[in-house]
Design an enzyme around this catalytic site. Structure first.
Site, PDB file in Angstrom:
ATOM      1  N   GLU A  33       4.845 -18.669   5.678  1.00 59.82           N
ATOM      2  CA  GLU A  33       4.725 -17.099   5.541  1.00 59.82           C
ATOM      3  C   GLU A  33       5.650 -16.595   4.688  1.00 59.82           C
ATOM      4  O   GLU A  33       5.350 -15.641   3.867  1.00 59.82           O
ATOM      5  CB  GLU A  33       4.754 -16.668   7.032  1.00 59.82           C
ATOM      6  CG  GLU A  33       3.753 -17.161   8.122  1.00 59.82           C
ATOM      7  CD  GLU A  33       2.361 -16.830   7.375  1.00 59.82           C
ATOM      8  OE1 GLU A  33       2.063 -15.650   7.101  1.00 59.82           O
ATOM      9  OE2 GLU A  33       1.696 -17.903   7.493  1.00 59.82           O
ATOM     10  N   TRP A  78       4.193 -16.771   1.452  1.00 58.88           N
ATOM     11  CA  TRP A  78       3.147 -15.855   1.304  1.00 58.88           C
ATOM     12  C   TRP A  78       3.793 -14.670   0.612  1.00 58.88           C
ATOM     13  O   TRP A  78       3.373 -13.837  -0.099  1.00 58.88           O
ATOM     14  CB  TRP A  78       2.324 -15.182   2.396  1.00 58.88           C
ATOM     15  CG  TRP A  78       1.172 -16.218   2.759  1.00 58.88           C
ATOM     16  CD1 TRP A  78       1.182 -17.405   3.554  1.00 58.88           C
ATOM     17  CD2 TRP A  78      -0.168 -16.379   2.133  1.00 58.88           C
ATOM     18  NE1 TRP A  78      -0.153 -17.882   3.536  1.00 58.88           N
ATOM     19  CE2 TRP A  78      -0.815 -17.362   2.393  1.00 58.88           C
ATOM     20  CE3 TRP A  78      -0.815 -15.534   1.142  1.00 58.88           C
ATOM     21  CZ2 TRP A  78      -2.189 -17.643   2.325  1.00 58.88           C
ATOM     22  CZ3 TRP A  78      -2.079 -15.637   0.794  1.00 58.88           C
ATOM     23  CH2 TRP A  78      -2.703 -16.630   1.176  1.00 58.88           C
ATOM     24  N   TRP A  80     -18.308   1.785  -3.334  1.00 60.69           N
ATOM     25  CA  TRP A  80     -17.500   2.351  -2.208  1.00 60.69           C
ATOM     26  C   TRP A  80     -18.172   3.609  -1.505  1.00 60.69           C
ATOM     27  O   TRP A  80     -18.745   4.442  -2.363  1.00 60.69           O
ATOM     28  CB  TRP A  80     -15.942   2.615  -2.416  1.00 60.69           C
ATOM     29  CG  TRP A  80     -15.247   1.475  -2.841  1.00 60.69           C
ATOM     30  CD1 TRP A  80     -14.749   1.225  -4.144  1.00 60.69           C
ATOM     31  CD2 TRP A  80     -15.034   0.219  -2.330  1.00 60.69           C
ATOM     32  NE1 TRP A  80     -14.353   0.109  -4.317  1.00 60.69           N
ATOM     33  CE2 TRP A  80     -14.277  -0.529  -3.111  1.00 60.69           C
ATOM     34  CE3 TRP A  80     -15.347  -0.480  -0.956  1.00 60.69           C
ATOM     35  CZ2 TRP A  80     -13.720  -1.985  -2.743  1.00 60.69           C
ATOM     36  CZ3 TRP A  80     -14.763  -1.544  -0.403  1.00 60.69           C
ATOM     37  CH2 TRP A  80     -14.138  -2.280  -1.266  1.00 60.69           C
ATOM     38  N   ASN A 132       0.103  -9.164  12.450  1.00 66.04           N
ATOM     39  CA  ASN A 132      -0.807  -9.574  11.108  1.00 66.04           C
ATOM     40  C   ASN A 132      -2.208  -9.733  11.347  1.00 66.04           C
ATOM     41  O   ASN A 132      -3.068  -9.376  10.535  1.00 66.04           O
ATOM     42  CB  ASN A 132      -0.105 -10.900  10.653  1.00 66.04           C
ATOM     43  CG  ASN A 132      -0.919 -11.319   9.475  1.00 66.04           C
ATOM     44  OD1 ASN A 132      -1.132 -10.652   8.435  1.00 66.04           O
ATOM     45  ND2 ASN A 132      -1.462 -12.632   9.461  1.00 66.04           N
ATOM     46  N   TRP A 182     -10.376  -0.488  -0.732  1.00 66.59           N
ATOM     47  CA  TRP A 182      -9.099  -0.821  -0.143  1.00 66.59           C
ATOM     48  C   TRP A 182      -7.861  -0.078  -0.153  1.00 66.59           C
ATOM     49  O   TRP A 182      -6.927   0.011   0.413  1.00 66.59           O
ATOM     50  CB  TRP A 182      -8.977  -2.296  -0.546  1.00 66.59           C
ATOM     51  CG  TRP A 182      -8.892  -2.473  -1.927  1.00 66.59           C
ATOM     52  CD1 TRP A 182      -9.794  -2.605  -2.865  1.00 66.59           C
ATOM     53  CD2 TRP A 182      -7.401  -2.528  -2.612  1.00 66.59           C
ATOM     54  NE1 TRP A 182      -9.310  -2.568  -3.969  1.00 66.59           N
ATOM     55  CE2 TRP A 182      -7.861  -2.607  -4.303  1.00 66.59           C
ATOM     56  CE3 TRP A 182      -6.292  -2.074  -2.312  1.00 66.59           C
ATOM     57  CZ2 TRP A 182      -7.007  -2.664  -4.903  1.00 66.59           C
ATOM     58  CZ3 TRP A 182      -5.345  -2.241  -3.529  1.00 66.59           C
ATOM     59  CH2 TRP A 182      -5.713  -2.526  -4.773  1.00 66.59           C
ATOM     60  N   TRP A 195      -4.245  -6.164   1.384  1.00 67.28           N
ATOM     61  CA  TRP A 195      -5.457  -5.322   1.109  1.00 67.28           C
ATOM     62  C   TRP A 195      -6.464  -5.865   0.139  1.00 67.28           C
ATOM     63  O   TRP A 195      -7.564  -5.906   0.591  1.00 67.28           O
ATOM     64  CB  TRP A 195      -5.083  -3.832   0.638  1.00 67.28           C
ATOM     65  CG  TRP A 195      -4.679  -3.109   1.762  1.00 67.28           C
ATOM     66  CD1 TRP A 195      -3.481  -2.838   2.383  1.00 67.28           C
ATOM     67  CD2 TRP A 195      -5.681  -2.628   2.910  1.00 67.28           C
ATOM     68  NE1 TRP A 195      -3.720  -2.122   3.524  1.00 67.28           N
ATOM     69  CE2 TRP A 195      -4.872  -1.918   4.075  1.00 67.28           C
ATOM     70  CE3 TRP A 195      -6.991  -2.743   3.315  1.00 67.28           C
ATOM     71  CZ2 TRP A 195      -5.290  -1.458   5.113  1.00 67.28           C
ATOM     72  CZ3 TRP A 195      -7.471  -2.298   4.424  1.00 67.28           C
ATOM     73  CH2 TRP A 195      -6.728  -1.530   5.265  1.00 67.28           C
TER      74      TRP A 195
HETATM   75  C1  LIG Z   1      -3.914  -5.517   5.034  1.00 64.89           C
HETATM   76  C2  LIG Z   1      -2.510  -6.232   5.154  1.00 64.89           C
HETATM   77  C3  LIG Z   1      -1.463  -5.365   4.655  1.00 64.89           C
HETATM   78  C4  LIG Z   1      -0.012  -6.013   4.616  1.00 64.89           C
HETATM   79  N1  LIG Z   1       0.756  -5.119   4.224  1.00 64.89           N
HETATM   80  C5  LIG Z   1       2.172  -5.632   4.312  1.00 64.89           C
HETATM   81  C6  LIG Z   1       3.449  -4.892   3.665  1.00 64.89           C
HETATM   82  O1  LIG Z   1       3.135  -3.886   3.354  1.00 64.89           O
HETATM   83  N2  LIG Z   1       4.560  -5.634   3.844  1.00 64.89           N
HETATM   84  C7  LIG Z   1       4.540  -6.754   4.329  1.00 64.89           C
HETATM   85  O2  LIG Z   1       5.932  -7.460   4.399  1.00 64.89           O
HETATM   86  N3  LIG Z   1       3.630  -7.550   4.937  1.00 64.89           N
HETATM   87  C8  LIG Z   1       2.306  -6.937   4.589  1.00 64.89           C
HETATM   88  N4  LIG Z   1       1.473  -7.708   5.084  1.00 64.89           N
HETATM   89  C9  LIG Z   1       1.713  -9.112   5.717  1.00 64.89           C
HETATM   90  C10 LIG Z   1       1.929  -9.462   7.242  1.00 64.89           C
HETATM   91  O3  LIG Z   1       1.029  -8.734   8.064  1.00 64.89           O
HETATM   92  C11 LIG Z   1       3.252  -8.999   7.572  1.00 64.89           C
HETATM   93  O4  LIG Z   1       4.362  -9.482   6.669  1.00 64.89           O
HETATM   94  C12 LIG Z   1       3.761  -9.196   8.967  1.00 64.89           C
HETATM   95  O5  LIG Z   1       2.720  -8.774  10.001  1.00 64.89           O
HETATM   96  C13 LIG Z   1       5.262  -8.895   9.146  1.00 64.89           C
HETATM   97  O6  LIG Z   1       5.215  -9.108  10.752  1.00 64.89           O
HETATM   98  P1  LIG Z   1       6.674 -10.222  10.782  1.00 64.89           P
HETATM   99  O7  LIG Z   1       7.783  -9.971   9.943  1.00 64.89           O
HETATM  100  O8  LIG Z   1       6.674 -10.259  12.291  1.00 64.89           O
HETATM  101  O9  LIG Z   1       5.808 -11.531  10.219  1.00 64.89           O
HETATM  102  P2  LIG Z   1       6.220 -12.953  10.426  1.00 64.89           P
HETATM  103  O10 LIG Z   1       5.146 -13.791  11.041  1.00 64.89           O
HETATM  104  O11 LIG Z   1       7.466 -13.481  11.432  1.00 64.89           O
HETATM  105  O12 LIG Z   1       6.285 -13.785   8.911  1.00 64.89           O
HETATM  106  C14 LIG Z   1       7.636 -13.767   8.602  1.00 64.89           C
HETATM  107  C15 LIG Z   1       7.946 -13.157   7.121  1.00 64.89           C
HETATM  108  O13 LIG Z   1       6.767 -13.660   6.201  1.00 64.89           O
HETATM  109  C16 LIG Z   1       6.247 -12.485   5.359  1.00 64.89           C
HETATM  110  N5  LIG Z   1       4.761 -12.747   5.642  1.00 64.89           N
HETATM  111  C17 LIG Z   1       4.168 -12.992   6.685  1.00 64.89           C
HETATM  112  N6  LIG Z   1       2.911 -13.079   6.440  1.00 64.89           N
HETATM  113  C18 LIG Z   1       2.770 -12.381   5.063  1.00 64.89           C
HETATM  114  C19 LIG Z   1       1.862 -12.055   4.449  1.00 64.89           C
HETATM  115  N7  LIG Z   1       0.225 -12.464   4.796  1.00 64.89           N
HETATM  116  N8  LIG Z   1       1.516 -11.626   3.078  1.00 64.89           N
HETATM  117  C20 LIG Z   1       3.151 -11.549   2.553  1.00 64.89           C
HETATM  118  N9  LIG Z   1       4.125 -11.904   3.393  1.00 64.89           N
HETATM  119  C21 LIG Z   1       4.019 -12.269   4.731  1.00 64.89           C
HETATM  120  C22 LIG Z   1       6.870 -11.606   5.823  1.00 64.89           C
HETATM  121  O14 LIG Z   1       8.005 -10.943   5.125  1.00 64.89           O
HETATM  122  C23 LIG Z   1       7.457 -11.566   7.420  1.00 64.89           C
HETATM  123  O15 LIG Z   1       8.404 -10.902   7.588  1.00 64.89           O
HETATM  124  C24 LIG Z   1       0.153  -7.174   5.359  1.00 64.89           C
HETATM  125  C25 LIG Z   1      -1.013  -7.969   5.737  1.00 64.89           C
HETATM  126  C26 LIG Z   1      -2.421  -7.394   5.592  1.00 64.89           C
HETATM  127  C27 LIG Z   1      -3.616  -8.183   6.196  1.00 64.89           C
END
Ligand SMILES: Cc1cc2nc3c(=O)[nH]c(=O)nc-3n(C[C@H](O)[C@H](O)[C@H](O)COP(=O)(O)OP(=O)(O)OC[C@H]3O[C@@H](n4cnc5c(N)ncnc54)[C@H](O)[C@@H]3O)c2cc1C
Length: 485
Positions: free
Chosen positions: A276, A279, A307, A342, A360, A383
Site C-alpha cells: 500500500e 500505491w 458527464w 479506503n 470524477w 479518483w
Molecule cells: C477516490 C479515492 C481517493 C483517495 N484519495 C487519497 C488522498 O487524497 N490521499 C491519500 O493518501 N490516499 C488517498 N486514497 C487512497 C487510500 O484510500 C488512503 O491512502 C487510505 O485510505 C488512508 O488510510 P490509511 O492511512 O489507514 O491506509 P493504510 O491502509 O494503512 O495504508 C498505508 C498507507 O499506504 C498509502 N496508501 C494506501 N492505499 C493507497 C492507495 N490506494 N493509493 C495511494 N496510497 C495508498 C497511504 O499513504 C496510507 O497511509 C484515495 C483512494 C480513493 C479510492
C-alpha cells in the site's frame, strides 16, 4: 556557513536529509513559508489547513527543544527565502524535493530567482521511497500498471534506514524575524473541527505513536481487516505521511523490524501493507510523469465522456443523503473526521462517477477540501481509478453495487449504524437496503423513508444501465456487459 532549511511537506526533524545535511555544515535556520498560490490549482483545503496549523506548532516546539526556531513567513517563497537568507547571511537553502506539477515548477522558479541573489537551492531527499523518474519499464517509459511498477521498485536497493533527529540544531548568530503560527489564520472561523480534534494528533510524535501502534497490532491481520470499514484495521498514517511527519522510510523499516522472527502469515500481512505504501509511490510516479493528469484523465478517450451535472444530487452525495447507506456513512465519516475508509472511498467514488455519472473531478475537489490526507498524487490516482480512466484503474464497466459492497464488507451494519444513526434500529439484513425491509420492521426501527432517511436518489439498475450506455460514447461500441460487484 548558515543554511536555511525550507520546510514544506516534511514537517519533522528525524530522518530529514536536508536538515541533517544543513546541521553538518554549520548554523541552520528552519523556515516555513505560507503561500497557497504556489500550489497552482490545488491550494490547501479546509481539513488540511486545520492539520497544518497543529503540525507547524508541533514542529516549532520540537525545533525549540533542539535549540532552534521555526521562522514563519507569508508570501512568495523566492522573495521570502531571499529575504531570510539576507538577514542571516546564508548562501544556501536546502529542501526536500516535491513532485507535484506546481511544486516542481515552483522549485525551479525559486532556484532561478535565488541564484540571481547568489543563493543556491539544494534539493536533498524527498517524501518518497523511490525517485519517480528513476523507475522505468524496459523500454524506458513510465509505468501505468501497479504490479510491474512495484516489482521494479523492489528490485532496487532497499530504502536506507531512517536517521535520528539531530540532538541539537546549530543556531545562527541572530534570528531573522518571523510570524507566529496564529498569524496564518489556518483554523476555521466556524468551529466545525471537533471531529478532527477527537481523532487526530498532528505532528511527528502523533505520527510515530500511530505507526508504533499499528506495527504492534493491526498489521498482523492487515490483509483481511483493511477491507472492513467497521474495524480499526489500517494504519491511519496517510495524513502524517502526506505532511511528512513520518518518513516512508521510517514506516518501511518499522515494518521490517516487526517482521523479524515472525512466521509466513504475519509477513504476508506486513508485505501487503508495504504494497500500500507502494500505491502511494505509484500515485507519485504517475503524477510526476504525467503531470496533466491532476485535471485530465490519463486515458484521453474519457475526455469525451458525457458527464451529467446536477447540483442537487451532488450536494446529496457530499452531505451523505443519497439514500444508499454505505455511501452516506462514508460521506458522513469524511465530513466528521477528515478521513474515510479506503473500501468506502472506492464505493462512494464509483457511486458519484457511475450512478450519478458526474465528472470524477467533482469528487476529487470535494475530497481535496475535506480529507485530512488529501494528496494530489494519491487523490488523482484514486479518483481516476474510480472513474475507470486512470492508471491501473477499475474498468468503467465494473460498477460497485452499494448493497453488495455493504453486505460483504459491513455484514452486521456496524459501520453504517455508527455513521447513519437514523438507521441504527434497522435489522442488519436490511440495513444496506432499507427500502427492502417489510414496512413493519421499518416502522419498528423508527424509520420512515423520505422523512427520517432519504429514498435512494437514483435507482441502482437504471443508473447502471445508463452508465454503460454513456460508456458506449467513449468506446464507440455498445457496452452492455457489466460486472456488478
Ligand atoms: C477516490 C479515492 C481517493 C483517495 N484519495 C487519497 C488522498 O487524497 N490521499 C491519500 O493518501 N490516499 C488517498 N486514497 C487512497 C487510500 O484510500 C488512503 O491512502 C487510505 O485510505 C488512508 O488510510 P490509511 O492511512 O489507514 O491506509 P493504510 O491502509 O494503512 O495504508 C498505508 C498507507 O499506504 C498509502 N496508501 C494506501 N492505499 C493507497 C492507495 N490506494 N493509493 C495511494 N496510497 C495508498 C497511504 O499513504 C496510507 O497511509 C484515495 C483512494 C480513493 C479510492
Amino acid at each position: 556557513m548558515t543554511t536555511l532549511v525550507w520546510f514544506r511537506q516534511d514537517l519533522r526533524t528525524s530522518d530529514h536529509d536536508a536538515l541533517l545535511d544543513a546541521c553538518a555544515r554549520g548554523a541552520v535556520v528552519p523556515v516555513f513559508i505560507w503561500c497557497p498560490k504556489s500550489e497552482g490549482g490545488w491550494p490547501i483545503g479546509g481539513a488540511q489547513r486545520w492539520w497544518l496549523n497543529h503540525s507547524l506548532r508541533r514542529l516549532a516546539e520540537d525545533l525549540k527543544s533542539r535549540g532552534s526556531r521555526l521562522v514563519i513567513r507569508t508570501g512568495d517563497p523566492a522573495v521570502e527565502l531571499a529575504s531570510v537568507a539576507r538577514a542571516c547571511g546564508a548562501k544556501r537553502v536546502a529542501c526536500s524535493r516535491r513532485y507535484e506539477p506546481a511544486a516542481m515548477a515552483d522549485e525551479e522558479r525559486v532556484a532561478e530567482l535565488l541564484e540571481k541573489s547568489g543563493i543556491e537551492l539544494c534539493r536533498i531527499g524527498s517524501n518518497l521511497l523511490f525517485d519517480p523518474f528513476a523507475i522505468r519499464t524496459q523500454t524506458g517509459t513510465a509505468y501505468k500498471v501497479f504490479t510491474p511498477f512495484w516489482r521494479a521498485c523492489l528490485t532496487r536497493p532497499a530504502p536506507d534506514a531512517p536517521r535520528p533527529a539531530p540532538a541539537t540544531i546549530p543556531a545562527p548568530a541572530a534570528w531573522p524575524a518571523g510570524l507566529d503560527v496564529d498569524a496564518l489564520q489556518l483554523l476555521p472561523k466556524i468551529a466545525w473541527d471537533a471531529g478532527l480534534r477527537q481523532m487526530w494528533t498532528p505532528g511527528e510524535a502523533g505520527a510515530r505513536t500511530r505507526l508504533q501502534a499499528f506495527v504492534a497490532g493491526p498489521i498482523g491481520q492487515y490483509s483481511l481487516q483493511r477491507d472492513i470499514p467497521g474495524v480499526h484495521g489500517t494504519s491511519m498514517l496517510a495524513a502524517h505521511l502526506h505532511f511528512g511527519e513520518v518518513s516512508p522510510r521510517e514506516a518501511w523499516h518499522a515494518v521490517q523490524k516487526a517482521i523479524r522472527g515472525r512466521a509466513g502469515e504475519f509477513i504476508a500481512n506486513a508485505e501487503k501493507f508495504r504494497a500500500e505504501l507502494g500505491w502511494r509511490e505509484f500515485g507519485a510516479h504517475v503524477l510526476a510523469n504525467f503531470p496533466r493528469t491532476a485535471e485530465d484523465p490519463l486515458r484521453i478517450d474519457f475526455r469525451k465522456f458525457p458527464w451529467r451535472t446536477n447540483a442537487v444530487e451532488l450536494r446529496a452525495w457530499q452531505r451523505g443523503q443519497t439514500g444508499y447507506p454505505i455511501v452516506d456513512a462514508g460521506m458522513r465519516q469524511l465530513w466528521h473526521t477528515g478521513w474515510m475508509h479506503n473500501r468506502v472511498r472506492m464505493v462512494v467514488g464509483s457511486f458519484l462517477v457511475k450512478h450519478l455519472r458526474m465528472d470524477w473531478m467533482h469528487g476529487a475537489r470535494w475530497f481535496w477540501d475535506t480529507l485530512a490526507d488529501a494528496d494530489l498524487a494519491s487523490n488523482t490516482l484514486g479518483w481516476q481509478w474510480a472513474g475507470g480512466c486512470g492508471a491501473d484503474a477499475a474498468p468503467y464497466f465494473r460498477i460497485f453495487n452499494p448493497m453488495t459492497q455493504g453486505k460483504k464488507f459491513d455484514p452486521d451494519g456496524a459501520y453504517v449504524k455508527h455513521w447513519v444513526p437514523e438507521l441504527a434500529g434497522v435489522p442488519a439484513e436490511y440495513v444496506h437496503a432499507p427500502w427492502e425491509a417489510p414496512p413493519l420492521a421499518l416502522a419498528m426501527s423508527g424509520v420512515t423513508l423520505g422523512e427520517t432517511y432519504p429514498h435512494p436518489i437514483v435507482d441502482h439498475a437504471k443508473a447502471r444501465a445508463a452508465a454503460l450506455q454513456a460508456l458506449s460514447a467513449v468506446s464507440g461500441k455498445s457496452v452492455t456487459a457489466s460486472d456488478d460487484v
